[in-house]
Structures are given as C-alpha cells and as structure tokens.
Design a protein around this motif. Sequence first.
Motif, PDB file in Angstrom:
ATOM      1  N   SER A 102     -25.054  19.605   4.656  1.00 41.57           N
ATOM      2  CA  SER A 102     -25.235  18.517   5.620  1.00 41.57           C
ATOM      3  C   SER A 102     -24.154  18.577   6.704  1.00 41.57           C
ATOM      4  O   SER A 102     -23.860  17.580   7.351  1.00 41.57           O
ATOM      5  CB  SER A 102     -25.191  17.168   4.904  1.00 41.57           C
ATOM      6  OG  SER A 102     -23.928  16.978   4.312  1.00 41.57           O
ATOM      7  N   VAL A 105     -24.762  17.642  10.840  1.00 47.05           N
ATOM      8  CA  VAL A 105     -24.738  16.261  11.325  1.00 47.05           C
ATOM      9  C   VAL A 105     -23.336  15.897  11.800  1.00 47.05           C
ATOM     10  O   VAL A 105     -23.150  15.268  12.836  1.00 47.05           O
ATOM     11  CB  VAL A 105     -25.183  15.299  10.203  1.00 47.05           C
ATOM     12  CG1 VAL A 105     -25.075  13.864  10.670  1.00 47.05           C
ATOM     13  CG2 VAL A 105     -26.594  15.614   9.766  1.00 47.05           C
ATOM     14  N   GLU A 390     -29.292  19.801  12.249  1.00 46.73           N
ATOM     15  CA  GLU A 390     -29.017  18.424  11.869  1.00 46.73           C
ATOM     16  C   GLU A 390     -30.081  17.800  10.969  1.00 46.73           C
ATOM     17  O   GLU A 390     -29.787  17.048  10.062  1.00 46.73           O
ATOM     18  CB  GLU A 390     -28.938  17.566  13.135  1.00 46.73           C
ATOM     19  CG  GLU A 390     -27.566  17.409  13.690  1.00 46.73           C
ATOM     20  CD  GLU A 390     -27.626  16.494  14.904  1.00 46.73           C
ATOM     21  OE1 GLU A 390     -28.012  15.337  14.724  1.00 46.73           O
ATOM     22  OE2 GLU A 390     -27.300  16.957  16.006  1.00 46.73           O
ATOM     23  N   THR A 391     -31.335  18.071  11.301  1.00 50.32           N
ATOM     24  CA  THR A 391     -32.401  17.373  10.587  1.00 50.32           C
ATOM     25  C   THR A 391     -33.021  18.234   9.486  1.00 50.32           C
ATOM     26  O   THR A 391     -34.141  18.002   9.058  1.00 50.32           O
ATOM     27  CB  THR A 391     -33.511  16.952  11.573  1.00 50.32           C
ATOM     28  OG1 THR A 391     -33.833  18.075  12.371  1.00 50.32           O
ATOM     29  CG2 THR A 391     -33.066  15.801  12.436  1.00 50.32           C
ATOM     30  N   LEU A 394     -34.735  16.767   6.368  1.00 45.02           N
ATOM     31  CA  LEU A 394     -36.131  16.336   6.462  1.00 45.02           C
ATOM     32  C   LEU A 394     -37.079  17.512   6.256  1.00 45.02           C
ATOM     33  O   LEU A 394     -38.159  17.358   5.686  1.00 45.02           O
ATOM     34  CB  LEU A 394     -36.382  15.688   7.817  1.00 45.02           C
ATOM     35  CG  LEU A 394     -35.702  14.334   7.979  1.00 45.02           C
ATOM     36  CD1 LEU A 394     -35.393  14.050   9.424  1.00 45.02           C
ATOM     37  CD2 LEU A 394     -36.581  13.252   7.395  1.00 45.02           C
ATOM     38  N   VAL A 427     -40.192  17.575  13.633  1.00 44.66           N
ATOM     39  CA  VAL A 427     -38.881  17.061  13.234  1.00 44.66           C
ATOM     40  C   VAL A 427     -37.773  17.731  14.043  1.00 44.66           C
ATOM     41  O   VAL A 427     -36.806  17.094  14.447  1.00 44.66           O
ATOM     42  CB  VAL A 427     -38.656  17.310  11.724  1.00 44.66           C
ATOM     43  CG1 VAL A 427     -37.190  17.134  11.368  1.00 44.66           C
ATOM     44  CG2 VAL A 427     -39.538  16.404  10.897  1.00 44.66           C
ATOM     45  N   HIS A 431     -35.092  16.397  18.670  1.00 49.26           N
ATOM     46  CA  HIS A 431     -33.681  16.279  19.056  1.00 49.26           C
ATOM     47  C   HIS A 431     -33.298  17.174  20.217  1.00 49.26           C
ATOM     48  O   HIS A 431     -33.926  18.176  20.438  1.00 49.26           O
ATOM     49  CB  HIS A 431     -32.801  16.611  17.843  1.00 49.26           C
ATOM     50  CG  HIS A 431     -32.960  15.555  16.808  1.00 49.26           C
ATOM     51  ND1 HIS A 431     -32.175  14.445  16.740  1.00 49.26           N
ATOM     52  CD2 HIS A 431     -33.887  15.415  15.841  1.00 49.26           C
ATOM     53  CE1 HIS A 431     -32.580  13.680  15.761  1.00 49.26           C
ATOM     54  NE2 HIS A 431     -33.626  14.230  15.201  1.00 49.26           N
TER      55      HIS A 431
ATOM     56  N   HIS B  42     -29.741   7.006  18.907  1.00 48.87           N
ATOM     57  CA  HIS B  42     -29.279   7.843  17.805  1.00 48.87           C
ATOM     58  C   HIS B  42     -27.881   7.369  17.467  1.00 48.87           C
ATOM     59  O   HIS B  42     -27.047   7.199  18.359  1.00 48.87           O
ATOM     60  CB  HIS B  42     -29.280   9.316  18.217  1.00 48.87           C
ATOM     61  CG  HIS B  42     -28.975  10.253  17.084  1.00 48.87           C
ATOM     62  ND1 HIS B  42     -27.717  10.411  16.569  1.00 48.87           N
ATOM     63  CD2 HIS B  42     -29.773  11.063  16.348  1.00 48.87           C
ATOM     64  CE1 HIS B  42     -27.753  11.287  15.578  1.00 48.87           C
ATOM     65  NE2 HIS B  42     -28.993  11.695  15.424  1.00 48.87           N
ATOM     66  N   GLU B 267     -36.006   7.355   8.613  1.00 47.91           N
ATOM     67  CA  GLU B 267     -35.760   7.368  10.056  1.00 47.91           C
ATOM     68  C   GLU B 267     -34.290   7.016  10.347  1.00 47.91           C
ATOM     69  O   GLU B 267     -33.637   7.639  11.168  1.00 47.91           O
ATOM     70  CB  GLU B 267     -36.687   6.348  10.727  1.00 47.91           C
ATOM     71  CG  GLU B 267     -36.794   6.494  12.226  1.00 47.91           C
ATOM     72  CD  GLU B 267     -37.612   7.708  12.652  1.00 47.91           C
ATOM     73  OE1 GLU B 267     -38.583   8.040  11.942  1.00 47.91           O
ATOM     74  OE2 GLU B 267     -37.264   8.330  13.669  1.00 47.91           O
ATOM     75  N   GLN B 270     -31.739   9.534   7.514  1.00 47.56           N
ATOM     76  CA  GLN B 270     -31.809  10.990   7.500  1.00 47.56           C
ATOM     77  C   GLN B 270     -31.831  11.528   8.924  1.00 47.56           C
ATOM     78  O   GLN B 270     -31.279  12.570   9.211  1.00 47.56           O
ATOM     79  CB  GLN B 270     -33.034  11.467   6.712  1.00 47.56           C
ATOM     80  CG  GLN B 270     -32.855  11.255   5.216  1.00 47.56           C
ATOM     81  CD  GLN B 270     -33.915  11.935   4.403  1.00 47.56           C
ATOM     82  OE1 GLN B 270     -34.949  12.349   4.903  1.00 47.56           O
ATOM     83  NE2 GLN B 270     -33.679  12.035   3.110  1.00 47.56           N
ATOM     84  N   LYS B 271     -32.497  10.788   9.818  1.00 43.73           N
ATOM     85  CA  LYS B 271     -32.506  11.221  11.223  1.00 43.73           C
ATOM     86  C   LYS B 271     -31.451  10.497  12.039  1.00 43.73           C
ATOM     87  O   LYS B 271     -31.144  10.915  13.135  1.00 43.73           O
ATOM     88  CB  LYS B 271     -33.871  10.922  11.851  1.00 43.73           C
ATOM     89  CG  LYS B 271     -35.027  11.719  11.301  1.00 43.73           C
ATOM     90  CD  LYS B 271     -36.247  11.503  12.185  1.00 43.73           C
ATOM     91  CE  LYS B 271     -37.513  11.958  11.521  1.00 43.73           C
ATOM     92  NZ  LYS B 271     -38.705  11.558  12.289  1.00 43.73           N
ATOM     93  N   GLU B 273     -31.915   7.924  13.677  1.00 43.13           N
ATOM     94  CA  GLU B 273     -32.577   7.364  14.857  1.00 43.13           C
ATOM     95  C   GLU B 273     -32.720   5.856  14.650  1.00 43.13           C
ATOM     96  O   GLU B 273     -33.770   5.353  14.266  1.00 43.13           O
ATOM     97  CB  GLU B 273     -33.954   8.006  15.061  1.00 43.13           C
ATOM     98  CG  GLU B 273     -33.910   9.475  15.427  1.00 43.13           C
ATOM     99  CD  GLU B 273     -33.496   9.718  16.877  1.00 43.13           C
ATOM    100  OE1 GLU B 273     -33.202   8.747  17.594  1.00 43.13           O
ATOM    101  OE2 GLU B 273     -33.461  10.896  17.270  1.00 43.13           O
TER     102      GLU B 273
END
Lengths: 431, 309, 287
Positions: A102, A105, A390-391, A394, A427, A431, B42, B267, B270-271, B273
């Motif tokens: 992770s 992020v 980053e994502t 997901l 997804v 961004h 964000h 949302e 994890q994102k 947003e």
Amino acid sequence: MNRSVVQLLVLVGVVAGTWPAGCARQDGEDAIVLRVANWGSPAVEQDFMKVEREIWGEFERAHPGVTVRVEQIPGLGQYAPKLIMMHVSGSVPDVIHLDASSAAVFIDNDVLMDLTPFIERDRSFELDRYFENVVKIARRGDKLYAIPLDFTPMVMYYNKKLFDDAGVPYPRDGWTWAEFRHAAEKLTVFPQGARHPTQYGFNFENHMPLWVLWLWTNGGDVLNPDGTRASGYLDGPASIEAMQFLVGLMQPANGQAQVAPSLAERAAAGVDLFLDGRAAMDLKGHWMMINYRARNFDVGVVTLPTNNIEPVTVIYEAGLSITKLARHPEVAWEFIKYITSAEVQKRRVATGLAISANKQAADHFAGNPVEDAFLRAVRYARPPWGARVETYELCEDLGREMMEDIQYSGVPVEEAMRRKAKLMDAVLTEH
Amino acid sequence: MNTHQRTNWRGYAFIAPATIYLVIFSLLPIVFAGYMSLHRWHLLKPDKPFVGLANFQTLAADPFFRNAVFNSFVYAIASVPLGVVTSLAVALLVTRRLRGVGVFRTLFYIPGICSQVAISMVWIWILLPETGLINYCVGKVNGWIAGAGLADSGLIPTTTNFLQEPGWAMAALVAMSLWIGLGPRMIIFVAGLQNISEELYEAASLDGCTGAKSFWHITLPQLAPTTLFVTVTTTIAAFQLFTPVYMMTKGGPQRTTDVVLYHIYKEAWQKFELGMASAQSYVLFAMIVLIAAVQLWLMRGGLATEEAR
Amino acid sequence: MSAVGHPVRRCVGRSLLYLALVVITVTTVLPFVWMFFTSLHHKDAQLPTIDNLFTPEGGYHFGNYEYVLTFGELPVWRFAVNSCVVTCGVVVFQLTLCSLAAYGFARLRFRGRDAVFFVFLLTMMIPAQVLVVPLFAIVRNFGWLDTYWGLIIPYPYLSTAFGTFLLRQFFLTVPRSLDDAARLDGCGDLRIFWHVILPSAKPALATVGAFAFIWTWTDFYWPLLASSSTTMRTLEVGLSVFSDAYAGTMWALQMTAATIVLIPVLIFFLGMQRFFVRGIVQSGIKG
C-alpha cells in the motif's frame, strides 16, 4: 431515588478521577516523544514484540530525552485509512511502517519525506548495505521514501514428509509448471467414494497477492508496465493461459485430475490445509516459518515453477518512512538508522517473521538451506503493484471477485478476465 | 401569554445540551459532508475542484451504485418486517406470566451484547459448507432419514456454501440480522408493554374484551409509539448494514451483498474519494429520510404529542 | 389468554409456549457455546468441528485465557479499565443529554419544537462512514485525540438522537395526570422531570442505558480512530490483534479474546435484568 443519585455521583467521580491519565500526557518543551506507527499483527508473536521492546528501550537510553511511543493500528485494512486521517488532520506519527503493498498511496500523495537529504548528510549511513531490489520499492526517480526494514519473496513451500511418503523427489529451483503439476497429481489422494480429495498436491487460497504470481510465471501480468491499464494484460493471452492452468488445478476437466482445493472445499476446511498436513505444497512468504518452526514442520523451499521462463516472484516488504509533518525528523532519522542497522536487524529477524533487508544481517542466517532459498529469490523478485499504483487494492478486490465468478458462477475464464480487466481500467483511469 | 412564554424558555433549556452537542458533533460533520459532495474531494490531493452536482450525476449513471441501492432495499425489505414482527412476538411471549420467563428473556438478549466482529466470526462457522453448524445438522437429518430407510443419505445437499452462493448470501445476512436484533428490539417492546396500564386491560375485560381482541384493541394501539420507534430505527440500521458484509462476504458473491454502506466504505477508504463517498452518503441519507418519513406518516398516531390535550 | 380455559388446554398451551422458548434459546445460545468451547482448544489447533468441539485434543486448554490476559505486550487490565471508564462515561453523558431533551420534546411546548425534533431524527439517518473525517478534525482541534474526552464525548453513532427518540416515545406514555397533579402541588418542570417522569420511565432509561453500554463496549471503529497509544485502547480494540494474525485465523485465541470482551457485558446485563424484571412484577400483563 437518593441511592441512585449517590451511585451516579460515584460514577461521575470515578470517571473524573481517571481522566487526568489521558490528558496529562502533554509533551514538555525538552522531552521529545517520537511517535512510531506500526500495524498490530506481529504483536501476536510474543518473542518478536519482546525483542522490539528491548530495541526501542536501547534507542531511548542511547538518546537521552527521547521517548519512543509506538502506536499500533490493528484491524483489517484500517492501517492506511487511519494514518491518512491523522495526516490530513495534522497529527501524524513521526515514523511510520510502510507496507510495500500500500506504499503508493503514501508516496504519491506527499505524505512522506524524501530521505535522500538525510542519506547525503549522514556519512555513517550507506544505502548499498541494503538489497537493491528491496530499496527500489520506495524509490521515485532520484527520491527515496523509505529505508527497507524487512521483506519476504513468495516461494513454494513443500512438505517433505508427504513427498517422501508418495515417493516423489523434492522439486528443484527452476522447475516448470509441467513438473509442478506432475508432482501435485502424485501427491493428491482421492479415495474411492470420497466427495473430494483427502490430500491435495497444492494448497490454493483466493488471495490475489498470492495467485497473481501464476500470471507472472507465465510472462503475463495484471497491468501494463505503466500501471495505467489492465486491458490487454489481465485479459492478454499469457494471463488467460495462466488462469486456465490455475483453475485447472482446482477443477477436474479435460481428463486432468484435481490437485488443489476448490474455493468451496477450501472454505469448508476452514483451516490452512498445508499447515494441517493435508496439502503438499503452498505458495507463501517467510512469515509462515514461525508456524512451521513452532510445529517442527519439516518444509523445503523452492522457487516458483514457471512455464518455461526465467524464475520470477514478488517481494512483500516493510520499510520505515518519516512523515512530512513529523515533529522530530532528525530523531526519526536516527531511529530509522538504528532499527535498520545490521546489529539490530540480526536480533529482529532471528524470530523468523521476515528476512532483513540489511544484507549483512541477512547473511548472518545464510548457510541454512531454507534461508538460502529465500535469499536466492531476491535477485529476480519484483515489487508488488501496490507499491506503484494507488488504487491497486481495488484491483485486487476485483481479482478475488473474478476467481469467484469463475468457480462459483461458472463464468468462462476468458470472459471473466475480460470483464474484470474493463472494471480495473475504470478504477485506474479515475485518477 | 405569560405561561406560554415560560414554557417556551424552559423547553429550549431542556433541549439545549443535546442540541448543542448534536450541532457540534453531528450537524457540523453532516454539513461538511454536503460541502465535500459538491467537490471532487480526494482526501490527499491538494486540488479539490468544485464540481457542482457532477458526483450525483455520475452516481445516477453508475450501474454498480444502483446495484448497491437495490441490494440495500432487498435487505431492508426482507429484514425490517421480519425483524419487527418476530421481536414483537417474542416480546409478547416473554411478558407472559410463566415460571422462569425472565431467564429466557436474558438468554434471548445475549446475541445483542456481543460485538459484531466476533458475531461475524461465529456466523462464518455456522454457515460453512459441510463442517458448519447448519450443514452439519442437515447431514444428521439426512442420516436419520437414511437410517429410517426412507431415502438415500444424500437427500439434502450438505455442501451449500451459504456465503458464496448468490441468493443464499443475502438470506444469510438477513438471518443473522434477525438473530442479532432479536434481543434489543424485544427489550424495547417489553419496556413498551410494561408501560401499558393494567387498568386498561381490567376495564376492557369487564366489557368482555380479552385474548386476541384485547391485543388488537389495547396492546397494539398502546404500543404504537414503541412500534414506530422500533420500525424506524430498524429501517435505519438496515440501510446502514456494514460490519457483517465487511467481515463475511465483502460484497460478494457477484456483488449480491454489495450494500450501499459497504460501497461508500470502499469509495472513502480504499479510493479516498471523499467527495464521491459523501455524495453516496447523501443519496443513502435521502433514501432513509424518505422511507422514515413515510413510516412516520403511516404511523403518525405513534408520534403525536398533543392527543392527550 | 387461556386463563379461563380448560385445564388440559391450558397445560398443552403452556407446554407449547415453553417449547417455543426453548427452541429460541437454543438458536440464541448455541453459537456462544461454540465460541466458548472453541476458546478451550489449543491455540494452534484448527477450526473445531461439532464432533470434536467438546473434546479437544489434549483436553481443555484454559491456558488460552492466561495467555491472552497475561500477554506480555498487551496491558489487558488497562484495556479493561479504559473500557469501563469510557463506557460508563458514555452512558452517564448520553442518558443525561437524552432524558433532558426527551422531556422537552415530550412535555413542553415551544416554537420550532417539532422541527428541531425532526432534525434530531435526521442526524441518525446519515451514515457515519464519511462523517468521521470532519469529526476526527473537530476532535483533534479540541485536543482530544488519545484522551478519554475523545473516546467518550463525540460518539459518532445513533446514540444521542436514538436515545432521545426512545425516551420521548416512553415519556409520551406516562399519563399526563401525574404531571398535572405535581404541578398543582407547585412543582416546576425540573422537579416533575426528576420526581415524576424519570421514576415512571425506569425501564426505558434502563433500556437506553443498556444500549449505550453495549454499543460503546463492543465498538471497534471509533475507539480505534480516537486512541493511538496502547494505554488508551479499549478491550475490543486492544484484543483485536488476535484476529488479524499473519498466519490465517487463530480461532481459539480469537474466541478467547471474544469471550473475555463478552463476559463483563454479560455480567452487566444480568445485573440490569433486575430493572427490567421489576417493571414486569409491578404491572404483570395478562394471564
């Protein structure tokens, strides 16, 4: 009524009386409190935590006036959210443990300090003491955002006793899918009349950080090299072939035997089949060694089998970073330097959780065939996507769903992969 | 005029502490969430442009969000009426004059006092294929049937993977919610039943109104404020289902248990947003308000304050 | 219902009622039986099945409790004290706010009352998932992070509105004749609230108190956010380290931790039971 009033007052008194315990802890002017965040899981290893505590104590003694305050953040998936909330509200620990899966992020959102100025200023620190492949996980151009602490490549474990019983020779580094499947078939026990095998050749778990390696060992991947698109990669020919091979291990088809538990069988078992002696091989990382040692489990370690390409694996890693809003960056740097030093690392990794990223400390354990096998894997290991995208978490959720679609809902492999590739694209492009 | 003014002042004084508290710790965050929902927010990106209602437009066109809304409705429609009726029935049962009924009341409450995280772990075991409680019992029943020579021992499958088969997973969540909520809802009903004056029943029984009749003519009308409360709060809780989904199904299989709050969680956390997550929260908010308003209107007898005057 | 019925019918009726009670009991209690007996398996043991649940290999391992309670790096007793302080604090604080407001809404007339009440209800209806971001910032600005204040005051769930709503609904059912009588005796609102309304709504107060207690005691999310040092953890958060261990699920230890968290609430609830029961004895309903 009177009695209740008295009870109420007593209660309020108790609450008020214990309050200062929480409020009195304000940092004085000269006392430096170094806040260090980690995730709670390794705390379950008593020995490991004991060593950690000793190490922090020694750091405090060597740096009078400094108190190390460790802030554990337990809970599934709560680590990044809580740290980010702390960052946004301006109250973030000075040092954080950075999980490679992770890392993006934190790195790509300006949460961390670039450590190169510290490295350049500090003559006592040499970056080449650490495995280059591990260091580069937190590198962006000429900036570096974490000093690696420890790591583990994913390897194939095998249960020596089950291999001996079945008269199957132990696998060797550089082996192939065909050899893997052949061994797994011989190690699967499916008695007549039983509903499913009583022993499996391979232990499968629907955890994408693990099974993504089947794509890699076929030259496939989830995302394009930039990490901006999944179409053409997750649903590319190499990935589809890999997924068909993998699903074929769990579902008997085309005259091929089942050698790994289906998702339903895995769920019904409710346990780690490899640890239970009911599966002969397992794809995992070094952390499992704690359990194997505790049970005197005789395991061997070998590279991941590939479909006739060079060996490849992934590195999952923990590093130490200084946050941008740290109140004591200089002390934080001293702390990181101390913790990642060879002397300290030798003691930390002796508990078996992971491999030290400090070569000197890692070499300390060389000579043991299992540890050597791990060290050999470092050379061809790649960082996980989560360190760069980053994502990606997901995407991993989508990967888990994809496996369920294939196994529970009977969606054809190709179709399932194409659908999820599209969703991953969405997804990634948000961004 | 004078008394009215006095009442006015005192009324504000009584509600002031709770009101101030809610303004700071609830309304302020809610208003802020509304502000975020109008931005592309964000959590970590410094650039947070104003986008007007674009987030809401995106949501309207998002099939996965619609799916989540649909799932939340399925869950609420299945779990709320069942939950209210069963807990009322059980409350009536445990307010009877039966020996040891207090013990049962306590036992029924136990599921409600355990953390949802621990409960979810226990339910994972209950629902496992083959080794889980339900499938184990099914296996035993199969065994008896076979033992009696009635049918083959594999009559009913014991391999149902409740949490992984579409349809079953939602049913499992509903069953679990009934089980967890039974005690808390029952206790509220019990407290409501206790508040009904004995004299009403005595007077009615003189008129020959007993048994089922007294239930319809006295118990239910008198219980209206309680029933309203239980229904509204159960509905709210149903639309805010989260922990069991997070622990047990992760929204699967095939997104059949991807409820709105779980969707919002992903949302937001994890994102990151927050703008979009806030917009989703407001949609959920609007849905709950609408449904609660309908419920309040349908059961407005339970809300009124002035009928005694 | 069958108070005047035939004795045999009554007997059958009672048996059926007891049967229903027993069946419900089995479904509510059995999972906890499993929880407890799983906690007695060896900590490295695999998931127990019903066949070996009561007969774990090597006998019962009460040692798990010792293991968790004396776990070197976890000050479990400190967690327990924190849980008690936080929970009691929330119960006292919320009961005070809620009962005062509920009295205002149920008994007093003032302009905008129903609108304010509706706003109270609205605050229950928005999910807390996104609200924690501004809430966290507010708590930080008060300097309450990692203190009991931060754990007790900003309880980000239904409780205040929920409690006010519930109490208001119960205050409504207290006969107005009681207030009027007190008012004739010259009592003001505060004394009516204290001497008339609160005593007659004891079961409801006990209910709201119990809810606040249970929610706070078992909550994970807010205490995880609001506390950061180990010494400020509650039991639920502090012991959660056993549930996300590296090597899959450690069923026995996890269930041990769950049982340890559960037992104090169970004892509390059994104690509270007295209040619920007394209400019943006073006004036994039907026969």
